[in-house]
Write a protein that holds these residues in place. Structure first.
Motif, PDB file in Angstrom:
ATOM      1  N   THR A   1      32.434  28.292  10.204  1.00  0.00           N
ATOM      2  CA  THR A   1      32.158  27.856  11.571  1.00  0.00           C
ATOM      3  C   THR A   1      32.879  28.720  12.593  1.00  0.00           C
ATOM      4  OG1 THR A   1      31.964  25.597  10.710  1.00  0.00           O
ATOM      5  CG2 THR A   1      32.133  25.850  13.094  1.00  0.00           C
ATOM      6  N   ASN A   2      34.092  29.168  12.260  1.00  0.00           N
ATOM      7  CA  ASN A   2      34.837  30.016  13.193  1.00  0.00           C
ATOM      8  C   ASN A   2      34.026  31.236  13.607  1.00  0.00           C
ATOM      9  OD1 ASN A   2      37.333  28.573  13.363  1.00  0.00           O
ATOM     10  ND2 ASN A   2      37.847  29.277  11.310  1.00  0.00           N
ATOM     11  N   TYR A   3      33.302  31.808  12.669  1.00  0.00           N
ATOM     12  CA  TYR A   3      32.567  33.034  12.974  1.00  0.00           C
ATOM     13  C   TYR A   3      31.179  32.765  13.534  1.00  0.00           C
ATOM     14  CZ  TYR A   3      36.314  36.011  11.679  1.00  0.00           C
ATOM     15  OH  TYR A   3      37.523  36.666  11.694  1.00  0.00           O
ATOM     16  N   VAL A   4      30.669  31.552  13.339  1.00  0.00           N
ATOM     17  CA  VAL A   4      29.490  31.137  14.095  1.00  0.00           C
ATOM     18  C   VAL A   4      29.839  31.110  15.579  1.00  0.00           C
ATOM     19  CG1 VAL A   4      27.899  29.225  14.532  1.00  0.00           C
ATOM     20  CG2 VAL A   4      28.507  29.820  12.181  1.00  0.00           C
ATOM     21  N   VAL A   5      30.985  30.503  15.895  1.00  0.00           N
ATOM     22  CA  VAL A   5      31.435  30.443  17.287  1.00  0.00           C
ATOM     23  C   VAL A   5      31.769  31.836  17.806  1.00  0.00           C
ATOM     24  CG1 VAL A   5      33.129  29.449  18.871  1.00  0.00           C
ATOM     25  CG2 VAL A   5      32.291  28.102  16.933  1.00  0.00           C
ATOM     26  N   ALA A   6      32.364  32.681  16.965  1.00  0.00           N
ATOM     27  CA  ALA A   6      32.679  34.049  17.388  1.00  0.00           C
ATOM     28  C   ALA A   6      31.413  34.795  17.802  1.00  0.00           C
ATOM     29  CB  ALA A   6      33.395  34.792  16.256  1.00  0.00           C
ATOM     30  N   GLY A   7      30.328  34.624  17.041  1.00  0.00           N
ATOM     31  CA  GLY A   7      29.069  35.253  17.412  1.00  0.00           C
ATOM     32  C   GLY A   7      28.559  34.754  18.749  1.00  0.00           C
ATOM     33  N   LEU A   8      28.701  33.450  18.995  1.00  0.00           N
ATOM     34  CA  LEU A   8      28.294  32.890  20.291  1.00  0.00           C
ATOM     35  C   LEU A   8      29.162  33.449  21.424  1.00  0.00           C
ATOM     36  CD1 LEU A   8      27.726  29.162  19.249  1.00  0.00           C
ATOM     37  CD2 LEU A   8      25.958  30.859  19.810  1.00  0.00           C
ATOM     38  N   LEU A   9      30.443  33.690  21.132  1.00  0.00           N
ATOM     39  CA  LEU A   9      31.323  34.286  22.150  1.00  0.00           C
ATOM     40  C   LEU A   9      30.887  35.698  22.512  1.00  0.00           C
ATOM     41  CD1 LEU A   9      34.961  33.211  21.179  1.00  0.00           C
ATOM     42  CD2 LEU A   9      33.627  32.496  23.163  1.00  0.00           C
ATOM     43  N   VAL A  10      30.524  36.494  21.512  1.00  0.00           N
ATOM     44  CA  VAL A  10      30.028  37.848  21.786  1.00  0.00           C
ATOM     45  C   VAL A  10      28.849  37.777  22.759  1.00  0.00           C
ATOM     46  CG1 VAL A  10      28.876  39.859  20.789  1.00  0.00           C
ATOM     47  CG2 VAL A  10      30.827  38.831  19.612  1.00  0.00           C
ATOM     48  N   GLU A  11      27.964  36.841  22.537  1.00  0.00           N
ATOM     49  CA  GLU A  11      26.780  36.726  23.391  1.00  0.00           C
ATOM     50  C   GLU A  11      27.148  36.224  24.782  1.00  0.00           C
ATOM     51  OE1 GLU A  11      23.885  34.442  21.246  1.00  0.00           O
ATOM     52  OE2 GLU A  11      23.669  35.971  19.684  1.00  0.00           O
ATOM     53  N   ALA A  12      28.115  35.292  24.865  1.00  0.00           N
ATOM     54  CA  ALA A  12      28.518  34.764  26.166  1.00  0.00           C
ATOM     55  C   ALA A  12      29.193  35.822  27.022  1.00  0.00           C
ATOM     56  CB  ALA A  12      29.454  33.565  25.965  1.00  0.00           C
ATOM     57  N   VAL A  13      30.018  36.658  26.396  1.00  0.00           N
ATOM     58  CA  VAL A  13      30.756  37.680  27.141  1.00  0.00           C
ATOM     59  C   VAL A  13      29.854  38.830  27.568  1.00  0.00           C
ATOM     60  CG1 VAL A  13      32.613  39.391  26.995  1.00  0.00           C
ATOM     61  CG2 VAL A  13      32.940  37.111  26.026  1.00  0.00           C
ATOM     62  N   THR A  14      28.948  39.254  26.693  1.00  0.00           N
ATOM     63  CA  THR A  14      28.130  40.441  26.963  1.00  0.00           C
ATOM     64  C   THR A  14      26.784  40.129  27.595  1.00  0.00           C
ATOM     65  OG1 THR A  14      27.061  40.414  24.784  1.00  0.00           O
ATOM     66  CG2 THR A  14      29.169  41.584  24.985  1.00  0.00           C
ATOM     67  N   GLY A  15      26.283  38.912  27.373  1.00  0.00           N
ATOM     68  CA  GLY A  15      24.939  38.588  27.834  1.00  0.00           C
ATOM     69  C   GLY A  15      23.856  39.117  26.921  1.00  0.00           C
ATOM     70  N   HIS A  16      24.253  39.656  25.764  1.00  0.00           N
ATOM     71  CA  HIS A  16      23.312  40.224  24.801  1.00  0.00           C
ATOM     72  C   HIS A  16      23.419  39.513  23.462  1.00  0.00           C
ATOM     73  CE1 HIS A  16      24.047  44.138  27.238  1.00  0.00           C
ATOM     74  NE2 HIS A  16      23.021  43.473  27.747  1.00  0.00           N
ATOM     75  N   PRO A  17      22.364  39.542  22.659  1.00  0.00           N
ATOM     76  CA  PRO A  17      22.452  38.971  21.317  1.00  0.00           C
ATOM     77  C   PRO A  17      23.526  39.659  20.482  1.00  0.00           C
ATOM     78  CG  PRO A  17      20.154  39.374  21.912  1.00  0.00           C
ATOM     79  CD  PRO A  17      20.999  40.029  22.964  1.00  0.00           C
ATOM     80  N   TRP A  18      24.143  38.883  19.597  1.00  0.00           N
ATOM     81  CA  TRP A  18      25.156  39.436  18.691  1.00  0.00           C
ATOM     82  C   TRP A  18      24.614  40.638  17.939  1.00  0.00           C
ATOM     83  CZ3 TRP A  18      24.505  39.296  13.270  1.00  0.00           C
ATOM     84  CH2 TRP A  18      25.604  39.738  12.521  1.00  0.00           C
ATOM     85  N   ALA A  19      23.376  40.564  17.456  1.00  0.00           N
ATOM     86  CA  ALA A  19      22.804  41.661  16.675  1.00  0.00           C
ATOM     87  C   ALA A  19      22.671  42.930  17.507  1.00  0.00           C
ATOM     88  CB  ALA A  19      21.439  41.252  16.118  1.00  0.00           C
TER      89      ALA A  19
END
Length: 405
Positions: free
Chosen positions: A202-220
Protein backbone atom coordinates in the motif's frame (compact mmCIF):
# COMPACT_ATOMS: atom_id res chain seq x y z
CA UNK A 1 2.87 -7.58 -8.45
CA UNK A 2 4.20 -8.18 -4.98
CA UNK A 3 6.57 -10.24 -2.97
CA UNK A 4 4.83 -10.34 0.40
CA UNK A 5 5.43 -14.08 0.75
CA UNK A 6 9.22 -13.55 0.66
CA UNK A 7 9.14 -10.59 3.00
CA UNK A 8 6.82 -11.81 5.75
CA UNK A 9 6.40 -15.53 5.12
CA UNK A 10 2.78 -15.09 4.02
CA UNK A 11 1.74 -17.11 0.99
CA UNK A 12 -0.62 -14.31 0.01
CA UNK A 13 -2.44 -14.18 -3.28
CA UNK A 14 0.13 -11.79 -4.68
CA UNK A 15 -0.44 -11.68 -8.36
CA UNK A 16 0.30 -10.33 -11.70
CA UNK A 17 1.63 -12.11 -14.71
CA UNK A 18 1.57 -11.91 -18.40
CA UNK A 19 2.73 -13.20 -21.82
CA UNK A 20 2.48 -11.75 -25.29
CA UNK A 21 4.30 -10.98 -28.51
CA UNK A 22 6.95 -8.34 -29.13
CA UNK A 23 10.40 -9.11 -30.59
CA UNK A 24 13.33 -8.87 -28.22
CA UNK A 25 16.00 -6.32 -28.96
CA UNK A 26 18.74 -8.69 -27.84
CA UNK A 27 18.52 -12.36 -28.79
CA UNK A 28 22.24 -13.08 -29.13
CA UNK A 29 23.82 -15.32 -26.51
CA UNK A 30 26.00 -13.32 -24.09
CA UNK A 31 29.37 -14.34 -22.70
CA UNK A 32 29.01 -17.11 -20.12
CA UNK A 33 30.73 -17.47 -16.75
CA UNK A 34 31.28 -20.98 -15.30
CA UNK A 35 30.86 -19.80 -11.68
CA UNK A 36 27.55 -18.10 -12.44
CA UNK A 37 26.42 -21.17 -14.36
CA UNK A 38 27.05 -23.39 -11.34
CA UNK A 39 24.79 -21.27 -9.18
CA UNK A 40 22.10 -21.06 -11.85
CA UNK A 41 22.20 -24.85 -12.13
CA UNK A 42 21.87 -25.12 -8.35
CA UNK A 43 18.82 -22.84 -8.40
CA UNK A 44 17.31 -24.90 -11.19
CA UNK A 45 17.94 -28.05 -9.14
CA UNK A 46 15.60 -26.79 -6.39
CA UNK A 47 12.70 -27.45 -8.74
CA UNK A 48 12.58 -24.23 -10.76
CA UNK A 49 11.45 -24.91 -14.32
CA UNK A 50 13.63 -22.21 -15.88
CA UNK A 51 16.28 -19.77 -14.65
CA UNK A 52 17.99 -16.80 -16.29
CA UNK A 53 20.69 -14.68 -14.65
CA UNK A 54 23.01 -11.91 -15.79
CA UNK A 55 25.95 -9.99 -14.38
CA UNK A 56 26.80 -6.52 -15.64
CA UNK A 57 30.07 -4.93 -14.62
CA UNK A 58 32.86 -2.67 -15.82
CA UNK A 59 34.15 -5.39 -18.15
CA UNK A 60 30.85 -6.21 -19.85
CA UNK A 61 28.04 -8.71 -19.54
CA UNK A 62 27.96 -12.39 -18.61
CA UNK A 63 24.89 -14.58 -18.33
CA UNK A 64 23.74 -18.11 -17.61
CA UNK A 65 20.53 -20.07 -17.94
CA UNK A 66 19.13 -23.46 -17.01
CA UNK A 67 15.93 -25.39 -17.55
CA UNK A 68 13.34 -24.76 -20.20
CA UNK A 69 11.09 -21.97 -21.37
CA UNK A 70 8.13 -24.35 -21.22
CA UNK A 71 7.67 -27.81 -19.77
CA UNK A 72 6.07 -29.11 -22.96
CA UNK A 73 8.24 -27.59 -25.68
CA UNK A 74 11.57 -28.10 -23.84
CA UNK A 75 13.11 -25.02 -25.50
CA UNK A 76 15.73 -23.21 -23.39
CA UNK A 77 14.89 -20.00 -21.56
CA UNK A 78 15.49 -17.19 -24.10
CA UNK A 79 18.46 -14.93 -23.54
CA UNK A 80 17.19 -11.53 -22.35
CA UNK A 81 13.70 -12.90 -21.74
CA UNK A 82 11.02 -10.53 -20.52
CA UNK A 83 9.71 -11.19 -17.02
CA UNK A 84 7.77 -9.49 -14.25
CA UNK A 85 10.17 -7.94 -11.77
CA UNK A 86 7.39 -7.57 -9.19
CA UNK A 87 8.34 -5.48 -6.18
CA UNK A 88 11.65 -4.53 -7.74
CA UNK A 89 9.32 -1.88 -9.23
CA UNK A 90 9.38 -0.16 -5.84
CA UNK A 91 12.98 0.94 -6.34
CA UNK A 92 11.96 2.69 -9.56
CA UNK A 93 9.04 4.43 -7.86
CA UNK A 94 11.19 5.57 -4.94
CA UNK A 95 13.72 6.97 -7.41
CA UNK A 96 11.00 9.05 -9.08
CA UNK A 97 9.94 10.64 -5.81
CA UNK A 98 13.54 11.28 -4.78
CA UNK A 99 14.17 13.01 -8.10
CA UNK A 100 11.23 15.30 -7.36
CA UNK A 101 12.67 15.95 -3.89
CA UNK A 102 16.00 16.87 -5.51
CA UNK A 103 14.18 19.33 -7.75
CA UNK A 104 12.55 20.98 -4.74
CA UNK A 105 9.05 20.00 -5.79
CA UNK A 106 8.27 18.19 -2.54
CA UNK A 107 10.02 17.22 0.68
CA UNK A 108 10.60 13.87 2.31
CA UNK A 109 8.94 15.33 5.40
CA UNK A 110 5.79 16.33 3.50
CA UNK A 111 2.72 14.47 4.69
CA UNK A 112 0.40 12.49 2.46
CA UNK A 113 -2.35 14.88 3.55
CA UNK A 114 -0.36 17.76 2.04
CA UNK A 115 -0.61 16.27 -1.45
CA UNK A 116 -3.60 13.93 -1.24
CA UNK A 117 -6.07 15.66 1.11
CA UNK A 118 -8.44 13.21 2.75
CA UNK A 119 -7.03 10.19 0.90
CA UNK A 120 -5.94 8.39 4.07
CA UNK A 121 -8.74 8.58 6.60
CA UNK A 122 -11.07 6.24 8.45
CA UNK A 123 -10.67 3.40 10.96
CA UNK A 124 -7.90 5.34 12.69
CA UNK A 125 -5.81 5.84 9.55
CA UNK A 126 -4.47 9.38 9.28
CA UNK A 127 -2.55 10.85 6.32
CA UNK A 128 -1.49 13.80 8.50
CA UNK A 129 0.81 11.40 10.40
CA UNK A 130 2.41 9.76 7.34
CA UNK A 131 5.25 11.38 5.42
CA UNK A 132 6.90 10.59 2.10
CA UNK A 133 9.75 9.02 4.08
CA UNK A 134 7.33 6.72 5.90
CA UNK A 135 5.89 5.48 2.62
CA UNK A 136 9.23 4.79 0.95
CA UNK A 137 10.86 3.27 4.04
CA UNK A 138 7.83 1.08 4.89
CA UNK A 139 7.37 2.69 8.31
CA UNK A 140 3.88 4.17 7.79
CA UNK A 141 1.93 1.47 9.61
CA UNK A 142 -0.52 1.20 6.71
CA UNK A 143 -1.99 -2.24 6.18
CA UNK A 144 -0.97 -4.19 3.10
CA UNK A 145 -3.93 -4.38 0.75
CA UNK A 146 -2.56 -7.69 -0.59
CA UNK A 147 -2.41 -9.33 2.83
CA UNK A 148 -5.86 -8.05 3.80
CA UNK A 149 -7.29 -9.51 0.60
CA UNK A 150 -5.46 -12.82 0.86
CA UNK A 151 -7.98 -15.64 1.27
CA UNK A 152 -6.47 -19.15 1.40
CA UNK A 153 -9.49 -20.37 -0.56
CA UNK A 154 -8.39 -18.13 -3.45
CA UNK A 155 -5.02 -19.86 -3.74
CA UNK A 156 -6.25 -22.39 -6.26
CA UNK A 157 -5.79 -22.83 -10.02
CA UNK A 158 -9.52 -22.26 -10.50
CA UNK A 159 -9.51 -18.95 -8.62
CA UNK A 160 -6.42 -17.85 -10.51
CA UNK A 161 -8.09 -18.48 -13.88
CA UNK A 162 -11.22 -16.59 -12.82
CA UNK A 163 -9.25 -13.52 -11.77
CA UNK A 164 -6.30 -13.34 -14.17
CA UNK A 165 -7.87 -10.61 -16.33
CA UNK A 166 -9.27 -8.55 -13.45
CA UNK A 167 -7.48 -5.30 -12.73
CA UNK A 168 -7.63 -2.95 -9.75
CA UNK A 169 -7.24 0.80 -9.57
CA UNK A 170 -4.91 2.36 -6.99
CA UNK A 171 -7.97 3.86 -5.34
CA UNK A 172 -9.54 0.42 -4.95
CA UNK A 173 -6.33 -0.96 -3.48
CA UNK A 174 -6.06 1.95 -1.03
CA UNK A 175 -9.70 1.56 -0.01
CA UNK A 176 -9.07 -2.08 0.87
CA UNK A 177 -6.03 -1.16 2.98
CA UNK A 178 -7.99 1.50 4.89
CA UNK A 179 -10.86 -0.85 5.74
CA UNK A 180 -9.15 -1.72 9.04
CA UNK A 181 -7.16 0.22 11.66
CA UNK A 182 -3.48 0.75 10.87
CA UNK A 183 -0.74 -1.33 12.45
CA UNK A 184 0.43 1.90 14.10
CA UNK A 185 0.53 5.64 13.52
CA UNK A 186 3.96 7.29 13.25
CA UNK A 187 4.89 9.61 16.11
CA UNK A 188 3.06 12.91 15.68
CA UNK A 189 6.14 14.85 16.79
CA UNK A 190 8.52 13.23 14.30
CA UNK A 191 6.67 10.95 11.87
CA UNK A 192 9.58 10.74 9.42
CA UNK A 193 11.78 9.41 12.24
CA UNK A 194 9.58 6.36 12.79
CA UNK A 195 11.64 3.15 12.96
CA UNK A 196 8.90 0.52 13.27
CA UNK A 197 8.93 -1.39 9.98
CA UNK A 198 6.41 -3.56 8.17
CA UNK A 199 6.33 -4.41 4.47
CA UNK A 200 3.20 -3.03 2.83
CA UNK A 201 2.51 -2.73 -0.88
CA UNK A 202 0.00 0.00 0.00
CA UNK A 203 2.87 2.39 0.73
CA UNK A 204 3.91 2.28 -2.91
CA UNK A 205 0.37 2.53 -4.21
CA UNK A 206 0.23 5.85 -2.37
CA UNK A 207 3.73 6.75 -3.61
CA UNK A 208 2.52 6.35 -7.19
CA UNK A 209 -0.44 8.63 -6.46
CA UNK A 210 1.99 11.18 -5.00
CA UNK A 211 4.06 11.19 -8.19
CA UNK A 212 0.90 12.00 -10.12
CA UNK A 213 -0.24 14.68 -7.65
CA UNK A 214 3.11 16.49 -7.71
CA UNK A 215 3.73 16.31 -11.47
CA UNK A 216 0.21 16.31 -12.88
CA UNK A 217 1.22 13.34 -15.06
CA UNK A 218 0.56 9.61 -14.84
CA UNK A 219 3.14 7.60 -12.89
CA UNK A 220 3.94 5.60 -16.04
CA UNK A 221 4.68 8.76 -18.01
CA UNK A 222 7.08 10.08 -15.38
CA UNK A 223 8.76 6.68 -15.19
CA UNK A 224 9.27 6.60 -18.94
CA UNK A 225 10.52 10.17 -19.29
CA UNK A 226 12.77 10.20 -16.21
CA UNK A 227 14.22 6.68 -16.14
CA UNK A 228 13.29 4.37 -19.01
CA UNK A 229 14.07 6.70 -21.90
CA UNK A 230 17.21 8.41 -20.49
CA UNK A 231 18.79 5.03 -19.65
CA UNK A 232 17.77 3.40 -22.92
CA UNK A 233 15.73 0.70 -21.18
CA UNK A 234 14.11 -0.36 -24.43
CA UNK A 235 12.75 -3.60 -22.95
CA UNK A 236 11.20 -2.18 -19.78
CA UNK A 237 7.48 -1.42 -19.80
CA UNK A 238 4.42 -0.68 -17.71
CA UNK A 239 1.66 -3.06 -18.83
CA UNK A 240 -1.26 -1.04 -17.46
CA UNK A 241 -4.31 -3.31 -17.31
CA UNK A 242 -2.89 -5.83 -19.80
CA UNK A 243 -2.45 -9.40 -18.58
CA UNK A 244 0.30 -10.29 -21.04
CA UNK A 245 4.10 -10.35 -21.05
CA UNK A 246 5.93 -9.69 -24.34
CA UNK A 247 7.88 -12.43 -26.07
CA UNK A 248 10.43 -13.81 -25.85
CA UNK A 249 9.68 -15.00 -22.35
CA UNK A 250 9.35 -18.24 -20.43
CA UNK A 251 6.22 -19.81 -19.02
CA UNK A 252 5.72 -18.94 -15.37
CA UNK A 253 4.60 -21.84 -13.19
CA UNK A 254 3.05 -21.85 -9.74
CA UNK A 255 2.64 -24.76 -7.34
CA UNK A 256 -0.56 -23.96 -5.44
CA UNK A 257 -1.23 -25.20 -1.89
CA UNK A 258 -2.39 -28.79 -1.84
CA UNK A 259 -1.40 -29.16 -5.49
CA UNK A 260 1.05 -31.65 -6.92
CA UNK A 261 1.62 -30.25 -10.42
CA UNK A 262 2.89 -26.88 -11.63
CA UNK A 263 0.20 -24.62 -13.13
CA UNK A 264 0.85 -22.15 -15.96
CA UNK A 265 0.21 -18.75 -14.32
CA UNK A 266 1.83 -16.55 -16.92
CA UNK A 267 -1.27 -14.41 -17.50
CA UNK A 268 -2.38 -11.92 -14.89
CA UNK A 269 -2.75 -8.31 -13.74
CA UNK A 270 0.46 -6.92 -12.29
CA UNK A 271 -0.61 -3.96 -10.17
CA UNK A 272 0.89 -0.49 -10.52
CA UNK A 273 3.62 1.57 -8.88
CA UNK A 274 4.06 -1.13 -6.24
CA UNK A 275 4.94 -3.97 -8.58
CA UNK A 276 3.84 -3.95 -12.22
CA UNK A 277 7.03 -3.51 -14.23
CA UNK A 278 8.09 -5.97 -16.91
CA UNK A 279 11.77 -5.91 -17.79
CA UNK A 280 14.77 -8.01 -18.79
CA UNK A 281 18.01 -8.92 -17.00
CA UNK A 282 19.88 -6.43 -19.18
CA UNK A 283 17.58 -3.48 -18.45
CA UNK A 284 17.24 -4.19 -14.76
CA UNK A 285 21.01 -4.37 -14.38
CA UNK A 286 21.50 -1.11 -16.26
CA UNK A 287 19.03 0.60 -13.92
CA UNK A 288 20.66 -0.69 -10.73
CA UNK A 289 24.15 0.31 -11.83
CA UNK A 290 22.93 3.78 -12.85
CA UNK A 291 21.11 4.28 -9.56
CA UNK A 292 23.92 3.26 -7.19
CA UNK A 293 26.46 4.87 -9.53
CA UNK A 294 24.84 8.26 -8.96
CA UNK A 295 23.41 8.81 -12.44
CA UNK A 296 19.75 9.06 -11.42
CA UNK A 297 19.83 10.91 -8.09
CA UNK A 298 21.72 13.84 -6.67
CA UNK A 299 24.16 12.95 -3.86
CA UNK A 300 21.85 14.15 -1.08
CA UNK A 301 18.93 12.09 -2.33
CA UNK A 302 21.04 8.98 -2.92
CA UNK A 303 22.36 9.33 0.62
CA UNK A 304 18.79 9.64 1.89
CA UNK A 305 17.82 6.48 0.00
CA UNK A 306 20.56 4.63 1.90
CA UNK A 307 19.34 5.68 5.36
CA UNK A 308 17.85 2.46 6.69
CA UNK A 309 15.92 0.83 9.50
CA UNK A 310 16.05 -2.84 10.54
CA UNK A 311 13.67 -5.04 8.52
CA UNK A 312 13.00 -7.75 11.09
CA UNK A 313 10.31 -9.53 9.07
CA UNK A 314 12.53 -10.10 6.03
CA UNK A 315 12.60 -13.87 6.29
CA UNK A 316 14.68 -14.78 3.24
CA UNK A 317 17.92 -13.17 4.52
CA UNK A 318 19.47 -12.12 7.82
CA UNK A 319 20.56 -8.63 8.82
CA UNK A 320 18.44 -6.83 6.23
CA UNK A 321 17.93 -3.08 6.59
CA UNK A 322 15.41 -1.17 4.47
CA UNK A 323 16.04 2.27 3.02
CA UNK A 324 13.90 4.30 0.64
CA UNK A 325 12.75 1.67 -1.84
CA UNK A 326 15.89 -0.40 -1.60
CA UNK A 327 17.32 -2.78 0.99
CA UNK A 328 20.82 -3.55 2.30
CA UNK A 329 22.21 -6.81 3.63
CA UNK A 330 25.62 -8.07 4.77
CA UNK A 331 27.53 -10.38 2.44
CA UNK A 332 30.59 -12.43 3.27
CA UNK A 333 33.69 -10.88 1.72
CA UNK A 334 32.25 -7.35 1.58
CA UNK A 335 32.44 -5.02 4.53
CA UNK A 336 30.07 -2.67 2.70
CA UNK A 337 27.42 -5.32 1.95
CA UNK A 338 25.14 -5.09 -1.09
CA UNK A 339 21.95 -3.30 -2.05
CA UNK A 340 18.97 -5.20 -3.43
CA UNK A 341 15.21 -5.60 -3.37
CA UNK A 342 13.55 -8.53 -5.10
CA UNK A 343 10.08 -9.23 -6.39
CA UNK A 344 7.59 -12.07 -6.55
CA UNK A 345 4.69 -12.64 -8.92
CA UNK A 346 2.67 -15.74 -9.59
CA UNK A 347 5.03 -17.80 -11.70
CA UNK A 348 8.15 -15.65 -11.42
CA UNK A 349 10.65 -14.61 -8.74
CA UNK A 350 13.07 -11.76 -9.42
CA UNK A 351 16.29 -11.61 -7.38
CA UNK A 352 18.97 -8.96 -7.76
CA UNK A 353 21.87 -7.19 -6.10
CA UNK A 354 24.26 -4.33 -6.77
CA UNK A 355 27.50 -3.15 -5.20
CA UNK A 356 27.30 0.09 -3.18
CA UNK A 357 29.24 2.00 -5.84
CA UNK A 358 27.12 0.65 -8.70
CA UNK A 359 30.09 -1.07 -10.34
CA UNK A 360 28.52 -4.52 -10.62
CA UNK A 361 24.92 -5.74 -10.65
CA UNK A 362 23.38 -9.18 -10.87
CA UNK A 363 19.78 -9.74 -11.98
CA UNK A 364 17.82 -12.95 -12.31
CA UNK A 365 14.45 -14.53 -12.98
CA UNK A 366 13.26 -17.90 -11.68
CA UNK A 367 10.11 -18.90 -13.55
CA UNK A 368 8.55 -20.90 -10.71
CA UNK A 369 6.78 -19.91 -7.50
CA UNK A 370 6.25 -22.45 -4.71
CA UNK A 371 3.15 -21.86 -2.61
CA UNK A 372 2.74 -25.55 -1.84
CA UNK A 373 5.68 -25.92 0.51
CA UNK A 374 7.44 -23.42 2.75
CA UNK A 375 10.47 -25.71 2.73
CA UNK A 376 10.67 -25.71 -1.06
CA UNK A 377 10.06 -21.96 -1.19
CA UNK A 378 12.87 -21.31 1.26
CA UNK A 379 15.20 -23.70 -0.55
CA UNK A 380 14.63 -21.78 -3.78
CA UNK A 381 15.10 -18.42 -2.04
CA UNK A 382 18.36 -19.51 -0.41
CA UNK A 383 19.76 -20.76 -3.72
CA UNK A 384 18.93 -17.44 -5.41
CA UNK A 385 20.54 -15.44 -2.60
CA UNK A 386 23.67 -17.61 -2.69
CA UNK A 387 23.96 -16.90 -6.40
CA UNK A 388 23.78 -13.14 -5.88
CA UNK A 389 26.15 -13.22 -2.91
CA UNK A 390 28.69 -15.38 -4.73
CA UNK A 391 28.81 -12.92 -7.62
CA UNK A 392 29.02 -9.75 -5.54
CA UNK A 393 30.90 -10.95 -2.45
CA UNK A 394 34.50 -9.80 -2.15
CA UNK A 395 36.07 -8.39 -5.29
CA UNK A 396 36.84 -4.71 -5.91
CA UNK A 397 35.61 -2.53 -3.10
CA UNK A 398 34.99 -5.44 -0.75
CA UNK A 399 37.18 -3.88 1.91
CA UNK A 400 35.33 -0.58 2.17
CA UNK A 401 32.73 0.21 4.76
CA UNK A 402 29.34 1.25 3.43
CA UNK A 403 26.62 3.72 4.43
CA UNK A 404 23.90 1.75 6.13
CA UNK A 405 21.95 4.34 8.08
Amino acid sequence: MTDISRRTGLAAATAALLTGAVPSASAAAPRRAPALQRHVDALHATGVTGVLAEVRGPHGRTAARAGGADLRAKDPVPWNAYYRIGSDTKTFTATLLLQLVGEGRLKLTDTVERWLPGAIRGHGNDGRRITVTNLLRQTSGLNDYVALGADPDDLTPEAYRRNRFRSQTPEEQLKAALSKPPQWLPDAGDPAGERRWSYSNTNYVVAGLLVEAVTGHPWAQELHERIIEPLGLRDTLTPGTSSYVPRPTATGYTYFPNGTRPVDTTLGFGGGADGCLISTPRDHGVFLRALLGGRLLRPAQLAAMKQTVPAQDWVSAAGVRYGLGIAWRPVAGRRDGIWFHGGTSLGCVSECGVTPDGTTAVTSAAFTLRLDSREQNEKQSRAALRMVDAVLGGGPGGGRSGARG
